[in-house]
Design a protein around this motif. Structure first.
Motif, PDB file in Angstrom:
ATOM      1  N   VAL A  42       0.835  -1.204   0.000  1.00  0.00           N
ATOM      2  CA  VAL A  42       0.000   0.000   0.000  1.00  0.00           C
ATOM      3  C   VAL A  42       0.871   1.255   0.000  1.00  0.00           C
ATOM      4  N   ILE A  43       1.908   1.263   0.829  1.00  0.00           N
ATOM      5  CA  ILE A  43       2.813   2.412   0.873  1.00  0.00           C
ATOM      6  C   ILE A  43       3.539   2.577  -0.468  1.00  0.00           C
ATOM      7  N   GLY A  45       2.485   1.613  -3.415  1.00  0.00           N
ATOM      8  CA  GLY A  45       1.508   2.080  -4.386  1.00  0.00           C
ATOM      9  C   GLY A  45       1.211   3.558  -4.230  1.00  0.00           C
ATOM     10  N   ALA A  46       1.068   4.013  -2.997  1.00  0.00           N
ATOM     11  CA  ALA A  46       0.818   5.427  -2.745  1.00  0.00           C
ATOM     12  C   ALA A  46       2.009   6.272  -3.202  1.00  0.00           C
ATOM     13  N   ALA A  47       3.215   5.804  -2.909  1.00  0.00           N
ATOM     14  CA  ALA A  47       4.408   6.534  -3.344  1.00  0.00           C
ATOM     15  C   ALA A  47       4.495   6.567  -4.870  1.00  0.00           C
ATOM     16  N   LEU A  49       1.945   6.483  -6.975  1.00  0.00           N
ATOM     17  CA  LEU A  49       0.945   7.422  -7.463  1.00  0.00           C
ATOM     18  C   LEU A  49       1.403   8.864  -7.298  1.00  0.00           C
ATOM     19  N   VAL A  50       2.021   9.174  -6.171  1.00  0.00           N
ATOM     20  CA  VAL A  50       2.542  10.525  -5.955  1.00  0.00           C
ATOM     21  C   VAL A  50       3.635  10.833  -6.958  1.00  0.00           C
TER      22      VAL A  50
END
Length: 56
Positions: A42-43, A45-47, A49-50
């Motif tokens: 999850v981390i 994936g979030a990174a 996307l950013v």
């Protein structure tokens, strides 16, 4: 001094969020290893996307 305290505060907050997320998944019946893998994905994936949003 202020910068050091700010960095320590951010690290402490990140550890608390990590502990809260992983312990919540474990309390729901997921294995610890699966919870850790899920949290890391999850981390990541979030990174990602950013990173993709910043590059446009």
């Amino acid at each position: 001094m202020k910068k050091t305290l700010l960095i320590l505060g951010v690290v402490f907050a990140a550890l608390m969020m990590f502990y809260g997320a992983v312990s919540a998944m474990v309390n729901q019946g997921h294995p610890l290893s699966g919870s850790l893998v899920t949290f890391v994905l999850v981390i990541a994936g979030a990174a990602g996307l950013v990173w993709m949003a910043k590059s446009n």
